[in-house]
Design a protein around this motif. Structure first.
Motif, mmCIF file in Angstrom:
data_model
loop_
_atom_site.group_PDB
_atom_site.id
_atom_site.type_symbol
_atom_site.label_atom_id
_atom_site.label_comp_id
_atom_site.label_asym_id
_atom_site.label_seq_id
_atom_site.Cartn_x
_atom_site.Cartn_y
_atom_site.Cartn_z
ATOM 1 N N ASN A 18 65.916 67.610 38.466
ATOM 2 C CA ASN A 18 66.630 66.377 38.802
ATOM 3 C C ASN A 18 67.656 66.568 39.911
ATOM 4 O O ASN A 18 68.091 65.616 40.519
ATOM 5 N N LYS A 51 58.806 65.449 40.050
ATOM 6 C CA LYS A 51 58.544 64.127 39.467
ATOM 7 C C LYS A 51 57.070 64.013 39.105
ATOM 8 O O LYS A 51 56.721 63.528 38.036
ATOM 9 N N THR A 104 67.127 68.131 42.662
ATOM 10 C CA THR A 104 66.434 68.516 43.881
ATOM 11 C C THR A 104 66.239 67.270 44.742
ATOM 12 O O THR A 104 66.515 66.158 44.318
ATOM 13 N N ALA A 105 65.767 67.470 45.954
ATOM 14 C CA ALA A 105 65.490 66.342 46.845
ATOM 15 C C ALA A 105 64.295 66.686 47.712
ATOM 16 O O ALA A 105 63.829 67.816 47.715
ATOM 17 N N GLY A 106 63.786 65.680 48.442
ATOM 18 C CA GLY A 106 62.674 65.914 49.372
ATOM 19 C C GLY A 106 61.390 66.270 48.652
ATOM 20 O O GLY A 106 61.096 65.750 47.573
ATOM 21 N N ASP A 116 61.566 67.498 45.054
ATOM 22 C CA ASP A 116 61.846 66.412 44.127
ATOM 23 C C ASP A 116 60.543 65.696 43.766
ATOM 24 O O ASP A 116 60.267 65.419 42.592
#
Lengths: 280, 264
Positions: free
Chosen positions: A205, A216, A207-209, A212
């Protein structure tokens, strides 16, 4: 009554595992990241299992000195309660990252939390575990396959791939378990790695990009964390300690050919240096 | 090789310290946060076996700088490199911000940086080359309303570094200004990156690459390093579009975003 320690117990797999052990009559010493998380998890477990024997410890295990601190707090608690041995230690706390990030010790965060924290905590609690012929269980993952440990650049500074760092840390979990068995199985201590499978938890949760999106997607088909939780209890409930290293859904599972005694020894030497400890 | 790093206990400073340790450099680390220095020293020594000295200091105070330098002199350390990482970030409408906070941005980012740079240059290892890195920012490339003081303080570092580079080149000193975009240093920053979506992810700099390339570039004698293709593209537009136009565009954009945020 048997006493166990579990890290990362405030959410996901750790929370359900703590609940299950508490309901089965174990005294559970649970470690979480923050006091607020611990209080929330405590009332959550108490609501489904009012008779639960729980004690909470809030530390950020990513930082080496906080691992030392929580080990001290657990020892003090055991002394106060007159408990001399631990039946099990579940090194479950873990994280996923999108970028190269360092802990206050200057270590890569996934390696520091997913592997080094458990390595150090186990060493600190080893005398208690050896007294009862204890069991040490790591939350590993099937993602430990298809990779080797990057011995010359274990923090992956050359070109950081966050998923590689995650996979490597999960391979280290199994190597650590293997090394513990090599050293202490004759003294009655046994170590295991559990593959929780795809589980809906909070991991990833932060993380990004692309990373992420990966987490998910991964978690969309995930099961409830109550399912892998049973695996931890299963291993601890066997009257004779199981001899197999790696488990999935309470069944023996094949593991990577990288999990050798030679690699385990190499990991022990490296981790002892990074943690400033010695297993002897 | 002896390297002084300011702001060493924070995200970028710590990553810089790890990169220098990997290269086998001996380190002198300072930060206002003294609690962060001890674990970093231990971690660096365990990983790389380099010599690490740490001392907390508040670089905005001349007295604190003096005692830092007294410790340097007592140990007889002479430096080959200085990495000026210490700095603060803040934003808000100028008139509404706390006065001392606004002044503090310039005091820490600029005045304190000048002070330590001047005094470390007096402690150069004689007869060898010297390198200085100033951590400027992508914010130095544009005038940024509502972040005016921060952006200007970083512009100061960029201009100062470029001029100092020319001034000290003959005496064997390389000066580099590093202008990074966002970096994943802590959870709050990662949230901000996530909110920006894909745009946030592509302009975010990878710290393991950025730190390695920064040291490579300053040793090679480069003057400015803008890491990342997207950041270089934005910097290019910053140079060709009139600054007045950029400023009013950024202000309108921010104002809209803020209105939406207040409504939503």
């Amino acid at each position: 009554m048997k006493t166990i320690v579990i890290t990362g117990a405030t959410s996901g797999i750790g929370l359900e595992t703590a609940r299950l052990f508490a309901a089965a009559g174990y005294r559970v010493l649970a470690v979480g990241h923050s006091t607020a998380n611990c209080e929330k998890a405590n009332s959550d477990i108490k609501s489904t299992c009012p008779e639960a024997m729980l004690a909470w410890f809030a530390e950020d295990l990513m930082q080496q000195r906080e691992v030392e601190r929580v080990a001290g707090e657990i020892k003090a608690f055991l002394a106060k309660e007159g408990v001399e041995s631990l039946y099990a230690l579940i090194n479950n706390a873990g994280c996923a990252r999108s970028w190269y990030m360092t802990t206050e010790d200057g270590y890569e965060q996934q390696f520091a939390l997913n592997h080094l924290a458990g390595f150090k905590l186990t060493c600190e609690l080893l005398p208690y575990l050896l007294k009862e012929g204890g069991r040490v269980i790591m939350t590993s993952s099937e993602s430990h396959t298809g990779i080797k440990v990057h011995w010359n650049d274990v923090m992956l500074r050359r070109r950081y791939n966050p998923l590689t760092a995650y996979k490597q840390s999960k391979l280290c979990n199994l190597l650590f378990a293997k090394g513990l068995n090599d050293r202490y199985a004759s003294a009655g201590l046994h170590a295991y790695g559990v593959d929780p499978g795809l589980v809906k938890t909070d991991i990833g949760n932060k993380t990004a990009g692309i990373v992420d999106i990966f987490w998910k997607f991964r978690k969309r088909h995930g099961v409830s964390p109550t399912i892998p939780a049973k695996n931890y209890l299963f291993i601890c409930e066997q009257p004779e300690p199981p001899q197999w290293l790696y488990w999935y859904l309470c069944r023996e599972q094949k593991y990577s050919r990288q999990v050798t005694s030679e690699n385990a020894t190499r990991l022990f030497e490296l981790s002892e240096k990074l943690c400033g400890i010695s297993y002897k | 090789m002896n390297v002084m790093i300011t702001g060493a206990a924070g995200g970028l400073g710590r990553a810089m310290a790890c990169e220098c340790g990997r290269r086998g450099y001996d380190l002198f680390l300072t930060d206002i946060n003294d609690k962060g220095l001890a674990p970093l020293k231990t971690g660096l020594e365990r990983q790389f076996g380099v010599n690490v000295t740490t001392l907390a200091s508040n670089l905005t105070s001349p007295a604190s700088l003096d005692s830092l330098m007294a410790e340097v002199d007592r140990r007889g350390i002479l430096f080959d490199m200085l990495l000026n990482v210490a700095g603060v970030d803040d934003e808000g409408a100028f008139v509404e911000m706390d006065r001392e906070k606004v002044v503090g941005i310039a005091a820490i980012n600029d005045v304190a940086t000048l002070r330590i740079t001047h005094s470390v240059l007096q402690r150069r290892r004689p007869g060898s080359k010297f390198a200085i890195v100033f951590v400027s920012s992508m914010a130095s490339q544009f005038p940024i309303p509502l972040k005016a003081t921060y952006a200007a303080s970083k512009r100061f570092l960029l201009d100062f570094a470029e001029a100092l580079h020319a001034e000290l080149k003959p005496s064997g000193v390389n000066v580099l200004a590093l202008c990074p975009g966002g970096m994943a240093t802590k959870d709050s920053v990662i949230k901000a990156i996530e909110v920006q979506g894909l745009g946030g992810a592509v302009t975010t700099n990878h710290m393991e690459l950025l730190t390695r390339r920064t040291i490579d570039r300053v040793l090679k004698g480069k003057t400015v390093y803008i890491p990342g293709a997207w950041n270089r593209t934005f910097a290019f537009f910053g140079k060709i579009v009139p600054r007045r136009v950029i400023a009013s565009y950024l202000y309108k954009r921010w104002d809209k975003a803020q209105a939406k945020w207040l409504k939503g």
